[in-house]
Scaffold this motif. Structure first.
Motif, PDB file in Angstrom:
ATOM      1  N   VAL A  67       0.854  -1.200   0.000  1.00 58.47           N
ATOM      2  CA  VAL A  67       0.000   0.000   0.000  1.00 58.47           C
ATOM      3  C   VAL A  67       0.886   1.246   0.000  1.00 58.47           C
ATOM      4  O   VAL A  67       0.639   2.216  -0.720  1.00 58.47           O
ATOM      5  CB  VAL A  67      -0.949  -0.005   1.230  1.00 58.47           C
ATOM      6  CG1 VAL A  67      -1.744   1.293   1.306  1.00 58.47           C
ATOM      7  CG2 VAL A  67      -1.871  -1.214   1.169  1.00 58.47           C
ATOM      8  N   GLN A  69       2.216   2.243  -3.464  1.00 53.09           N
ATOM      9  CA  GLN A  69       1.236   2.834  -4.391  1.00 53.09           C
ATOM     10  C   GLN A  69       0.678   4.162  -3.876  1.00 53.09           C
ATOM     11  O   GLN A  69       0.453   5.086  -4.643  1.00 53.09           O
ATOM     12  CB  GLN A  69       0.066   1.852  -4.632  1.00 53.09           C
ATOM     13  CG  GLN A  69       0.481   0.491  -5.182  1.00 53.09           C
ATOM     14  CD  GLN A  69       0.936   0.501  -6.633  1.00 53.09           C
ATOM     15  OE1 GLN A  69       0.655   1.445  -7.386  1.00 53.09           O
ATOM     16  NE2 GLN A  69       1.656  -0.537  -7.052  1.00 53.09           N
ATOM     17  N   LYS A  70       0.469   4.235  -2.549  1.00 53.47           N
ATOM     18  CA  LYS A  70      -0.216   5.403  -1.997  1.00 53.47           C
ATOM     19  C   LYS A  70       0.729   6.596  -1.805  1.00 53.47           C
ATOM     20  O   LYS A  70       0.359   7.738  -2.054  1.00 53.47           O
ATOM     21  CB  LYS A  70      -0.845   5.004  -0.653  1.00 53.47           C
ATOM     22  CG  LYS A  70      -1.615   6.095   0.045  1.00 53.47           C
ATOM     23  CD  LYS A  70      -2.294   5.573   1.303  1.00 53.47           C
ATOM     24  CE  LYS A  70      -2.929   6.705   2.093  1.00 53.47           C
ATOM     25  NZ  LYS A  70      -3.424   6.257   3.390  1.00 53.47           N
ATOM     26  N   TYR A  71       1.926   6.322  -1.322  1.00 53.94           N
ATOM     27  CA  TYR A  71       2.846   7.425  -0.991  1.00 53.94           C
ATOM     28  C   TYR A  71       4.097   7.491  -1.882  1.00 53.94           C
ATOM     29  O   TYR A  71       4.528   8.562  -2.290  1.00 53.94           O
ATOM     30  CB  TYR A  71       3.345   7.279   0.451  1.00 53.94           C
ATOM     31  CG  TYR A  71       2.289   7.314   1.527  1.00 53.94           C
ATOM     32  CD1 TYR A  71       1.588   8.492   1.800  1.00 53.94           C
ATOM     33  CD2 TYR A  71       2.030   6.176   2.291  1.00 53.94           C
ATOM     34  CE1 TYR A  71       0.639   8.519   2.822  1.00 53.94           C
ATOM     35  CE2 TYR A  71       1.077   6.209   3.310  1.00 53.94           C
ATOM     36  CZ  TYR A  71       0.395   7.380   3.565  1.00 53.94           C
ATOM     37  OH  TYR A  71      -0.536   7.418   4.568  1.00 53.94           O
TER      38      TYR A  71
END
Ligand code: GUN
Ligand code: FE
Length: 453
Positions: A95, A98-100
């Motif tokens: 995660v 992809q997110k940060y």
């Protein structure tokens, strides 16, 4: 640059688990930054070496309360993640990427942003006493070149790779190599840029073939990168068996472990650095040993993202090359001292466990797992240097003078020595556990002062 003879007390650890204490040693360094001799008090020519240095005006004496250490060798840093250091620690690895992390790394398409961030990062690492860093950059050619330029300008020894990630299944459209050819050509171009750089005649910066990790690369690209590494005789770096998710992905895609798969693509050799490597099997460890590849142990990052502890002591006892890495920004600290402390702490948790219901024999396979400050200091200096096959990390003739001064009297620092209690390598223990950036008074790379306060 004129040569010098340094009169200093300090420590180095050429052998894992052992600290060599230098008391009032005379370290002669030539004009190119190569250590010519190390003469200890009590040796027959000690007085003569000292008298000659004084007569030639070359003697430099460290102040009282200052100690000489080899500069730190950080074997795993993501340069573009520096703005995120100490943040974004709340999610799992897959995660987090992809997110940060991918959105942040994509910002380095902007060269001005890259130059600013890289300038601040390299200055911070040098101030923390890191004289050599193995860097992942981004997929971008211009920004990666800017990191090369920054290290040369600021005088940090560095190994730098253009990150390769071309797999459409796991890399976003906005942050990816456009094709297999683009990934391979980009890698070749960076190698040429580093090797032909007019300011890099001394080879302070080296290029690195850098598949981010198997999930980010297609098989065609992995195969091409293995061929480039062989042709160019370059270092290779990648992430290996870091977390359950990543390890499981490779098992299901390739039907084998990361180590076996990298070996198949000719990416596992003497100059390969495998970050993390938490979930190695016994046969993976044996393969890494036989190939003389190395592991970058990232204890802080592993606690956050891998949920695992690399069995450092077992690896050292098996004879693997191991270095220490901050894994900026998977690890929330740029300090190798803090990562030394984390390495000791997690090794003790691995040995004793936190769950009384778990039988002692099942933890770390019943083997002693704890390391102490001596091992941590070794992997942070000479161990990492040997893993990278660089002549640094210890004070021995023929090695480059990459070193730091720890001022234990520094008003700003948090550490305190006690004359009546601290002696021998106990002083180093206190440095490892309580010194901070504020205690680092001087940093030399290749004999040149790159930071001083
Ligand atoms: N695996 C793939 N990319 C990364 C990264 O940037 N950091 C860490 N810790 N693991 C990774
Ligand atoms: Fe990493």
């Amino acid at each position: 640059m004129r040569g010098k003879v340094l009169l200093a007390s300090g420590f180095h650890a050429p052998v894992a688990g052992e600290v060599d204490v230098l008391e009032d040693a005379l370290i002669a360094v030539d004009g190119e930054g190569v250590i010519l001799s190390v003469t200890r008090r009590g040796e027959a020519d000690y007085d003569a070496v000292k008298a000659r240095a004084v007569a030639e005006g070359r003697l430099e004496r460290l102040p009282e309360g200052s100690y000489l250490l080899p500069g730190f060798v950080d074997c795993h840093v993501h340069a573009p993640q520096y703005p995120q250091l100490g943040g974004a620690l709340d999610v799992s690895l897959e995660v987090w990427l992809q997110k940060y992390t991918f959105p942040l790394e994509a910002r380095y398409a902007d060269l001005a942003f890259a130059k600013r961030a890289y300038g601040l990062l390299v200055e911070d690492l040098i101030a923390n006493g890191t004289t050599t860093t193995l860097y992942f950059a981004t997929v971008h050619q211009d920004a990666t070149r800017a990191l090369v330029d920054t290290c040369l300008e600021k005088g940090q020894r560095a190994l730098i790779g253009k990150v390769v990630m071309d797999n459409v299944e796991s890399c976003p459209d906005y942050y990816r190599d456009a094709s297999v050819d683009a990934a391979l050509e980009g890698t070749r171009a960076l190698i040429d840029y580093v090797r032909m750089h007019p300011d890099n005649a001394a080879g302070l910066v080296k290029p690195v073939v850098t598949p981010r990790f198997i999930p980010s690369c297609t098989d065609a690209t992995l195969e091409g990168l293995g061929a480039i590494a062989g042709e160019c005789g370059c270092h290779v770096q990648t992430h290996c068996s870091e977390s359950d998710w990543e390890h499981g992905y490779v098992l299901s895609r390739h039907g084998m472990t990361d180590t076996e798969s990298l070996d198949r693509f000719a990416l596992l050799g003497r100059h390969t650095m495998l970050a993390h490597s938490n979930l190695l099997t016994a046969s993976d460890m044996e393969k890494i040993r036989v190939r003389e590849a190395a592991v970058a142990h990232c204890p802080l990052s592993n606690a956050y993202f891998a949920g695992a502890v690399f069995p450092l002591r077992a690896a050292l006892e098996k004879g693997l090359h191991v270095g220490l890495g901050t894994d900026i920004s998977g690890g929330p600290s740029a300090s190798m001292l803090e990562n030394c402390r984390a390495a000791v702490t997690v090794s003790r948790m691995l040995e004793t466990g936190v769950d009384p219901a778990v039988d002692a024999a099942t933890r770390a396979n019943g083997q002693p797992a704890r390391i102490d400050f001596r091992h941590a200091f070794h992997v942070a200096t000479a161990g990492g240097a040997k893993a990278l096959d660089l002549p640094v990390g210890q004070f021995s003739p023929g090695y480059r003078f990459d070193a730091i001064v720890i001022d234990t009297t520094a008003k700003a620092g948090s550490m305190r020595l006690w004359d009546e209690f601290d002696s021998g390598d106990g002083v180093l223990q206190k440095i490892v556990f309580t010194a901070s950036k504020a205690n680092i008074a001087t940093v030399w790379v290749d004999g040149k002062t790159v930071s001083s306060r």
